[in-house]
Motif scaffolding. Structure first.
Motif, PDB file in Angstrom:
ATOM      1  N   PHE A 221      44.912 -21.746  -1.392  1.00 54.08           N
ATOM      2  CA  PHE A 221      44.027 -22.491  -0.508  1.00 54.08           C
ATOM      3  C   PHE A 221      44.565 -23.880  -0.164  1.00 54.08           C
ATOM      4  O   PHE A 221      44.179 -24.457   0.850  1.00 54.08           O
ATOM      5  CB  PHE A 221      42.625 -22.585  -1.116  1.00 54.08           C
ATOM      6  N   GLU A 222      45.446 -24.412  -0.978  1.00 52.84           N
ATOM      7  CA  GLU A 222      46.079 -25.683  -0.603  1.00 52.84           C
ATOM      8  C   GLU A 222      46.958 -25.477   0.633  1.00 52.84           C
ATOM      9  O   GLU A 222      46.959 -26.304   1.551  1.00 52.84           O
ATOM     10  CB  GLU A 222      46.906 -26.231  -1.759  1.00 52.84           C
ATOM     11  N   ALA A 223      47.682 -24.361   0.682  1.00 57.22           N
ATOM     12  CA  ALA A 223      48.492 -24.044   1.858  1.00 57.22           C
ATOM     13  C   ALA A 223      47.609 -23.760   3.065  1.00 57.22           C
ATOM     14  O   ALA A 223      47.953 -24.125   4.200  1.00 57.22           O
ATOM     15  CB  ALA A 223      49.395 -22.845   1.565  1.00 57.22           C
ATOM     16  N   VAL A 224      46.463 -23.106   2.852  1.00 55.77           N
ATOM     17  CA  VAL A 224      45.513 -22.864   3.943  1.00 55.77           C
ATOM     18  C   VAL A 224      45.035 -24.193   4.527  1.00 55.77           C
ATOM     19  O   VAL A 224      44.993 -24.374   5.747  1.00 55.77           O
ATOM     20  CB  VAL A 224      44.307 -22.028   3.445  1.00 55.77           C
ATOM     21  N   ALA A 225      44.676 -25.129   3.655  1.00 61.69           N
ATOM     22  CA  ALA A 225      44.203 -26.434   4.118  1.00 61.69           C
ATOM     23  C   ALA A 225      45.296 -27.181   4.878  1.00 61.69           C
ATOM     24  O   ALA A 225      45.025 -27.834   5.900  1.00 61.69           O
ATOM     25  CB  ALA A 225      43.712 -27.262   2.936  1.00 61.69           C
ATOM     26  N   ARG A 226      46.532 -27.081   4.401  1.00 61.21           N
ATOM     27  CA  ARG A 226      47.640 -27.745   5.109  1.00 61.21           C
ATOM     28  C   ARG A 226      47.811 -27.170   6.511  1.00 61.21           C
ATOM     29  O   ARG A 226      48.003 -27.908   7.488  1.00 61.21           O
ATOM     30  CB  ARG A 226      48.953 -27.591   4.328  1.00 61.21           C
ATOM     31  N   MET A 288      36.048 -21.718   1.445  1.00 60.42           N
ATOM     32  CA  MET A 288      36.543 -22.885   2.178  1.00 60.42           C
ATOM     33  C   MET A 288      36.231 -22.697   3.650  1.00 60.42           C
ATOM     34  O   MET A 288      36.309 -21.577   4.171  1.00 60.42           O
ATOM     35  CB  MET A 288      38.053 -23.064   1.990  1.00 60.42           C
ATOM     36  N   ALA A 289      35.868 -23.774   4.322  1.00 59.10           N
ATOM     37  CA  ALA A 289      35.657 -23.736   5.771  1.00 59.10           C
ATOM     38  C   ALA A 289      36.604 -24.715   6.441  1.00 59.10           C
ATOM     39  O   ALA A 289      36.962 -25.748   5.867  1.00 59.10           O
ATOM     40  CB  ALA A 289      34.217 -24.082   6.117  1.00 59.10           C
ATOM     41  N   ILE A 290      37.016 -24.379   7.642  1.00 63.49           N
ATOM     42  CA  ILE A 290      37.747 -25.330   8.482  1.00 63.49           C
ATOM     43  C   ILE A 290      36.942 -25.488   9.767  1.00 63.49           C
ATOM     44  O   ILE A 290      36.291 -24.552  10.223  1.00 63.49           O
ATOM     45  CB  ILE A 290      39.196 -24.884   8.767  1.00 63.49           C
ATOM     46  N   ARG A 291      36.955 -26.688  10.334  1.00 68.51           N
ATOM     47  CA  ARG A 291      36.078 -26.957  11.469  1.00 68.51           C
ATOM     48  C   ARG A 291      36.725 -27.921  12.437  1.00 68.51           C
ATOM     49  O   ARG A 291      37.630 -28.696  12.084  1.00 68.51           O
ATOM     50  CB  ARG A 291      34.752 -27.550  10.989  1.00 68.51           C
ATOM     51  N   SER A 292      36.237 -27.855  13.657  1.00 72.13           N
ATOM     52  CA  SER A 292      36.582 -28.869  14.644  1.00 72.13           C
ATOM     53  C   SER A 292      36.094 -30.221  14.150  1.00 72.13           C
ATOM     54  O   SER A 292      35.013 -30.318  13.564  1.00 72.13           O
ATOM     55  CB  SER A 292      35.900 -28.527  15.975  1.00 72.13           C
ATOM     56  N   PRO A 293      36.847 -31.307  14.385  1.00 73.05           N
ATOM     57  CA  PRO A 293      36.366 -32.633  13.991  1.00 73.05           C
ATOM     58  C   PRO A 293      35.033 -33.003  14.650  1.00 73.05           C
ATOM     59  O   PRO A 293      34.311 -33.860  14.136  1.00 73.05           O
ATOM     60  CB  PRO A 293      37.491 -33.562  14.469  1.00 73.05           C
ATOM     61  N   ALA A 294      34.702 -32.342  15.765  1.00 72.34           N
ATOM     62  CA  ALA A 294      33.450 -32.634  16.466  1.00 72.34           C
ATOM     63  C   ALA A 294      32.269 -31.866  15.895  1.00 72.34           C
ATOM     64  O   ALA A 294      31.112 -32.112  16.310  1.00 72.34           O
ATOM     65  CB  ALA A 294      33.619 -32.317  17.955  1.00 72.34           C
ATOM     66  N   TRP A 295      32.503 -30.946  14.970  1.00 66.69           N
ATOM     67  CA  TRP A 295      31.426 -30.129  14.404  1.00 66.69           C
ATOM     68  C   TRP A 295      31.089 -30.594  12.992  1.00 66.69           C
ATOM     69  O   TRP A 295      31.940 -31.151  12.291  1.00 66.69           O
ATOM     70  CB  TRP A 295      31.837 -28.660  14.380  1.00 66.69           C
ATOM     71  N   PRO A 296      29.840 -30.355  12.557  1.00 69.96           N
ATOM     72  CA  PRO A 296      29.441 -30.776  11.210  1.00 69.96           C
ATOM     73  C   PRO A 296      30.020 -29.858  10.139  1.00 69.96           C
ATOM     74  O   PRO A 296      30.448 -28.736  10.415  1.00 69.96           O
ATOM     75  CB  PRO A 296      27.906 -30.668  11.257  1.00 69.96           C
TER      76      PRO A 296
END
Length: 302
Positions: A221-226, A288-296
């Motif tokens: 998940f560290e690689a996913v976040a990167r 883990m979630a990833i999101r647009s900076p404009a979304w909560p």
């Protein structure tokens, strides 16, 4: 790994008691309902964009999508449903569970619109590379079977996984939305051989019966976040599945279902324990979630 899994999923329904493994959506409707509730809440706090779509990667039998969409629709979400699935066998099952869905062969085929995307036990099945020192570990034909060409301390990488996450993140950064990943894995990149095979609800030698058993590896998940942040999105904290489901209120949902179905109270309690217990799926699986900076941020991951 890619060739084996393509054949494996393309020729059977591997889920449930008669298959090789059971995923969380097949354990209880409450799992998909919690996913749907989290996505609905995030969508509403983002302004409820009317052009948002629901997408799922490797949606199994369509069980999770059906349960999540039931909650999303009740919250006013009316967007299209897009499923990325290459298996004709599983597409047939999904057509029974999810009416009106649109199917795609690849992430790149998903429309460029705000996304509510789910990948449950998707990233673990994407192919990995293994390295022993600076040399890539390969598979050879030997003595009438398959064997690794070298042993030693193994390090794993997954360009396919990072490419998939990057493609999703690029869409989120451009059009908005959130992507939720639920899988077994680890929080920090570290050496280790995590390649595994499952057949008939048990582990098997990874090179036995190619194409006839499920091959997966633990998600880094560290690689996913990167990969996600490198494509312009924000990665959440990583939490356990049990912690996340409890934060969303799965216990209250189970109580409500039990009040309406008193004969199912013990069954529902067992389902919650299976999904959240530290000695069952609760600690092994991570969220883990990833999101647009404009979304909560997605609920439960702050």
């Amino acid at each position: 790994m890619d060739a084996c899994n393509a054949y494996y999923y393309g020729t059977r329904d591997p889920f449930g008691a008669r298959g090789d493994f059971t995923t969380a959506p097949e354990v209880s409707q409450m799992f998909g309902e919690m996913v749907g509730a989290a996505l609905a809440d995030c969508w509403m706090r983002a302004g409820a964009p009317a052009d948002a779509i629901y997408a799922e990667l490797g949606p199994g039998r369509g069980t999770l999508a059906a349960d999540a969409l039931r909650v999303l629709r009740s919250a006013g979400f009316a967007g299209q449903v897009h499923l990325v699935e290459t298996s004709p066998v599983l597409r047939d099952a999904q057509k029974e569970a999810v009416t009106g869905a649109i199917w795609h062969e690849s992430i790149d085929d998903i429309p460029l619109q705000p996304l509510l995307l789910v990948g449950n036990e998707f990233l673990d099945a994407l192919p990995i590379q293994q390295w022993v020192g600076a040399a890539e570990r390969r598979v050879l034909v030997a003595a009438g079977g398959l064997a690794f060409d070298r042993d030693g301390d193994v390090t794993e990488t997954s360009p396919a996984r990072e490419q998939a996450v990057g493609a999703i993140a690029s869409r989120l950064a451009a059009k908005g939305g959130v992507a939720l990943f639920i899988d077994y894995g680890h929080a920090r990149s570290a050496p280790g051989d995590t390649l595994q095979a499952v057949s008939s609800h048990g582990y098997s030698p990874v090179l036995a019966d190619p194409g006839e058993q499920d091959l997966t590896s633990h998600v880094d998940f560290e690689a996913v976040a990167r990969a996600a942040t490198g494509a312009g999105t924000v990665a959440s904290a990583l939490v356990s599945q049990g912690e996340w489901l409890n934060a969303l209120g799965i216990g209250a949902r189970a109580a409500a279902l039990a009040a309406a179905n008193s004969d199912r109270a013990d069954e529902l309690a067992a389902q919650v324990q299976r999904l959240t217990g530290r000695d069952q799926m609760g600690e092994l699986f991570k969220v883990m979630a990833i999101r647009s900076p404009a979304w909560p941020e997605l609920a439960g991951l702050r």
